[in-house]
Design an enzyme around this catalytic site. Structure first.
Site, PDB file in Angstrom:
ATOM      1  N   GLY A 150       7.123  10.796   8.362  1.00  0.00           N
ATOM      2  CA  GLY A 150       6.090  11.292   7.443  1.00  0.00           C
ATOM      3  C   GLY A 150       5.865  10.349   6.272  1.00  0.00           C
ATOM      4  O   GLY A 150       6.774   9.642   5.843  1.00  0.00           O
TER       5      GLY A 150
ATOM      6  N   ARG B 249       6.135   8.980  14.751  1.00  0.00           N
ATOM      7  CA  ARG B 249       7.386   9.729  14.879  1.00  0.00           C
ATOM      8  C   ARG B 249       8.131   9.471  16.193  1.00  0.00           C
ATOM      9  O   ARG B 249       9.051  10.206  16.534  1.00  0.00           O
ATOM     10  CB  ARG B 249       7.110  11.227  14.733  1.00  0.00           C
TER      11      ARG B 249
ATOM     12  N   ASP C 151      16.864  10.520  10.536  1.00  0.00           N
ATOM     13  CA  ASP C 151      16.820  10.221  11.977  1.00  0.00           C
ATOM     14  C   ASP C 151      16.482   8.753  12.224  1.00  0.00           C
ATOM     15  O   ASP C 151      17.097   8.089  13.059  1.00  0.00           O
ATOM     16  CB  ASP C 151      15.745  11.079  12.667  1.00  0.00           C
TER      17      ASP C 151
ATOM     18  N   LYS D 252      13.776   6.745   3.079  1.00  0.00           N
ATOM     19  CA  LYS D 252      12.484   7.370   2.752  1.00  0.00           C
ATOM     20  C   LYS D 252      12.475   8.853   3.102  1.00  0.00           C
ATOM     21  O   LYS D 252      13.060   9.233   4.105  1.00  0.00           O
ATOM     22  CB  LYS D 252      11.388   6.659   3.561  1.00  0.00           C
ATOM     23  N   THR D 253      11.892   9.680   2.358  1.00  0.00           N
ATOM     24  CA  THR D 253      11.399  11.020   2.711  1.00  0.00           C
ATOM     25  C   THR D 253      11.140  11.841   1.451  1.00  0.00           C
ATOM     26  O   THR D 253      11.972  11.861   0.531  1.00  0.00           O
ATOM     27  CB  THR D 253      12.311  11.843   3.658  1.00  0.00           C
TER      28      THR D 253
ATOM     29  N   ASP E 267      11.233  14.854   1.421  1.00  0.00           N
ATOM     30  CA  ASP E 267      12.058  16.060   1.506  1.00  0.00           C
ATOM     31  C   ASP E 267      13.320  15.990   0.649  1.00  0.00           C
ATOM     32  O   ASP E 267      13.923  17.014   0.353  1.00  0.00           O
ATOM     33  CB  ASP E 267      12.484  16.313   2.966  1.00  0.00           C
TER      34      ASP E 267
HETATM   35  P1  FBP Z   1       9.882  12.930   7.123  1.00  0.00           P
HETATM   36  O1  FBP Z   1      11.129  13.748   7.295  1.00  0.00           O
HETATM   37  O2  FBP Z   1       9.546  12.120   8.305  1.00  0.00           O
HETATM   38  O3  FBP Z   1       9.922  12.107   5.864  1.00  0.00           O
HETATM   39  O4  FBP Z   1       8.650  13.930   6.939  1.00  0.00           O
HETATM   40  C1  FBP Z   1       8.681  14.939   5.994  1.00  0.00           C
HETATM   41  C2  FBP Z   1       7.554  15.935   6.109  1.00  0.00           C
HETATM   42  O5  FBP Z   1       6.576  15.656   5.148  1.00  0.00           O
HETATM   43  C3  FBP Z   1       8.090  17.355   5.975  1.00  0.00           C
HETATM   44  O6  FBP Z   1       8.171  17.754   4.640  1.00  0.00           O
HETATM   45  C4  FBP Z   1       7.110  18.149   6.797  1.00  0.00           C
HETATM   46  O7  FBP Z   1       7.709  19.297   7.332  1.00  0.00           O
HETATM   47  C5  FBP Z   1       6.724  17.195   7.891  1.00  0.00           C
HETATM   48  O8  FBP Z   1       6.925  15.898   7.383  1.00  0.00           O
HETATM   49  C6  FBP Z   1       5.298  17.341   8.358  1.00  0.00           C
HETATM   50  O9  FBP Z   1       5.105  16.502   9.444  1.00  0.00           O
HETATM   51  P2  FBP Z   1       3.695  15.993   9.975  1.00  0.00           P
HETATM   52  O10 FBP Z   1       3.271  14.883   9.082  1.00  0.00           O
HETATM   53  O11 FBP Z   1       4.012  15.496  11.336  1.00  0.00           O
HETATM   54  O12 FBP Z   1       2.736  17.131   9.911  1.00  0.00           O
END
Ligand code: FBP
Length: 552
Positions: A81, A145, A176, A202-203, A205
């Site tokens: 993400g 992803r 991951d 990165k994230t 979250d």
């Molecule tokens: P990452 O763990 O890859 O950094 O992504 C975080 C996130 O933004 C989460 O907060 C959310 O649940 C998810 O990605 C949403 O995913 P997508 O962009 O595939 O809709």
């Protein structure tokens, strides 16, 4: 590309590096610390990573650069993400690479790990890089992803790396992706490919953190963006005094984003998934807890308020997890077709009633019909309920409404309850990085190149002491294997980086816990406003409340 005034101004911003990286490449030397061990399951991790396990922690210092002179051809990917600052990891990497040797080359592989598999890349030059300095988004090369984890995939990556003469690959991703970076590094070392692999944390979250990594990039900007919006909603609520706002915020399983947003805005309610699980709270008890605040405030402050709901909350409610498991079994195999062939919702409802245990049906039965239908209609390709799609902000407002109606009937509550719903997620993932994220990301990228030039592989670029001014940050690297343990994933024991959930005995949660009773009753809202890029340092260079509480 049309440029906004802010974008033009941000092109001029010079990100701050840690003090020890500021004197120029020729004056950066390396200091190796003690050999490392993984956080758990040492024997198993060591056996799985014989070439990259047990390496020392690295710190950079001011001193004569002794890295071997070698032309570097580096490939970089963005994985998972979006998170604000990703572009600056790439610009920092590029600047260090070119400052070391003008002939060094940086390839950007497009669309995340797929780019490495399909050999789909761009070669960066100054003009390309300059267009993305200090900007949000991952659009410089895109992201994806796809998981890089099988030998077949690694064989393809190695073949493409060889064809392009790559000496190193930088993977910018979450837990991951960095787990996969460690596995790729081990493969590259075991096969003597000469390709080093470095990860960057990165994230948005905030769940990639541990004793070595103080924060993942993007968390600062994303939570500042959500806090701005929640603060604005609070002020609107306090002006109109007629709505309760239920705001769901992203963050996947962990509640770090919700907690940080609450610490910045002091809403009436913020649910924390990890606490719900620890206290084994039921949907009814959560609804009753929120209804208590609505009732108390209706007598003193008025019929308005703000509740923050973390994205992953329902997975933490024990009875809800059991319900999800039962639904997945109920529709396993051909039963999905049988269910779908039923003529209407009433027939489907009977099928569900017969198929669930009495306990799970009782949980199912208190859900609003819209959510009940969502559980059965929106399934993933394996036929499982897509928990992340559940509109938990609506779920809880409906449950609160039902609880308040009961109280009304009993004559204990006389207020009004009118709810509005919001979901904040994508709004924050590509914001212009805050000064903190712009500086942190640039430093991570710059530092990643220093690790490459000193010959390290299987390391995460590490910049620490982040609650202090950038001058005092400490740059270095940590073997990714140090952060790993064995976990059960899809029926198999796998080496992975442990995901960091909110710690209920940690200072951020403790601070929240000590204040939330007052926030639930009073109107103690705080309005953080928009991210500031220019102005006094105490306004522009603030780190997260989480980080400042954790670091004292
Ligand atoms: P990452 O763990 O890859 O950094 O992504 C975080 C996130 O933004 C989460 O907060 C959310 O649940 C998810 O990605 C949403 O995913 P997508 O962009 O595939 O809709």
């Amino acid at each position: 590309m049309e440029l906004s005034p802010l974008q033009k101004a941000r092109y001029e911003y010079q990100p701050k590096l840690p003090g020890m990286l500021r004197n120029g490449i020729a004056d950066i030397c390396v200091k190796e610390g003690k050999a490392t061990e993984s956080v758990a399951d040492q024997d198993k991790i060591k056996a799985l990573f014989p070439n990259t396990y047990g390496k020392p922690e690295i710190t950079f210092e001011k001193g004569q650069n002794t890295a071997a002179a070698k032309k570097q051809v580096v490939g970089v990917i963005l994985s998972g993400g979006q998170a604000p600052g990703g572009h600056n990891v790439i610009t920092g990497l590029y600047d260090a690479l070119k400052a070391t040797n003008k002939d060094n080359v940086l390839y950007g592989f497009k669309g995340g790990p797929d780019g490495l598999l399909k050999n789909d890349y761009v070669v960066f030059d100054d003009a390309f890089i300059d267009a993305y300095r200090n900007t949000g988004g991952f659009d410089i090369i895109g992201s994806g992803r796809t998981k890089l984890e099988t030998k077949e995939q690694f064989d393809i990556v190695a073949k493409n790396a060889k064809e392009n003469g790559l000496t190193a690959i930088v993977i910018i991703g979450g837990d991951d992706s960095n787990t996969n970076a460690a596995t790729l590094a081990e493969y590259m070392a075991a096969n003597n490919t000469g390709v080093q692999v470095i990860g960057c944390p990165k994230t948005i979250d905030g769940d990639l953190k541990n004793e070595d990594i103080e924060a993942s990039f993007g968390f600062d900007t994303a939570t500042k963006t959500y806090a701005e919006i929640v603060g604005n909603i609070e002020r609107d609520a306090n002006s109109a005094k007629k709505y309760w706002h239920f705001v769901k915020v992203m963050g996947r399983s962990a509640s770090h984003v919700a907690l940080e947003t609450a610490l910045k805005t002091q809403p009436n309610i913020c649910l924390i998934g990890e606490e719900v699980a620890a206290k084994k709270m039921s949907l009814a008890s959560i609804a009753s807890y929120i209804a208590d605040s609505v009732e108390a405030r209706s007598k003193t402050e008025g019929n308005f308020g703000v509740a923050i709901i973390p994205e992953g909350i329902v997975e933490f409610v024990p009875e809800f997890s059991v319900l999800i498991k039962e639904i997945n079994e109920l529709l396993a195999g051909t039963k999905t077709e049988e269910f779908n062939a039923l003529p209407n919702w009433d027939a489907k409802y009977d099928f569900i009633k017969k198929g669930l245990t009495a306990e799970s049906f009782a949980v199912f039965d208190i859900l609003p019909t819209g959510i009940q239908q969502q559980l059965f209609l929106e399934r993933d390709p394996h036929g499982n309920v897509q928990v992340s799609l559940i509109e938990s902000e609506k779920l809880f407002s409906e449950l609160v409404k039902a609880e308040l109606n009961k109280r009304k009937a009993a004559g204990t509550y006389t207020g009004k309850f009118s709810a509005l719903h919001h979901f904040l997620g994508y709004e924050g993932r590509c914001a212009f990085p805050s000064n903190f994220d712009a500086d942190y990301c640039y430093s991570l990228g710059y530092n990643a190149f220093m690790l490459i030039s000193y010959g390290y592989t299987g390391y995460l670029s590490k910049v620490s002491n982040l609650s202090k001014p950038a001058e005092e940050w400490v740059a270095g690297g940590m073997p990714i294997t140090k952060m790993m343990n064995m976990e059960r994933r899809n029926g198999e024991d796998k080496p992975v980086i442990r995901k960091a959930l909110v710690e209920l005995d940690g200072k951020p949660f403790k601070y929240f816990e000590a204040n939330r009773e007052r926030w639930a009753k009073e109107t103690a809202f705080t309005y953080p406003g928009a991210i500031q890029y220019y102005g006094p340092s105490e306004v522009c260079d603030l780190t997260t409340v989480t980080l400042s509480l954790e670091k004292g």
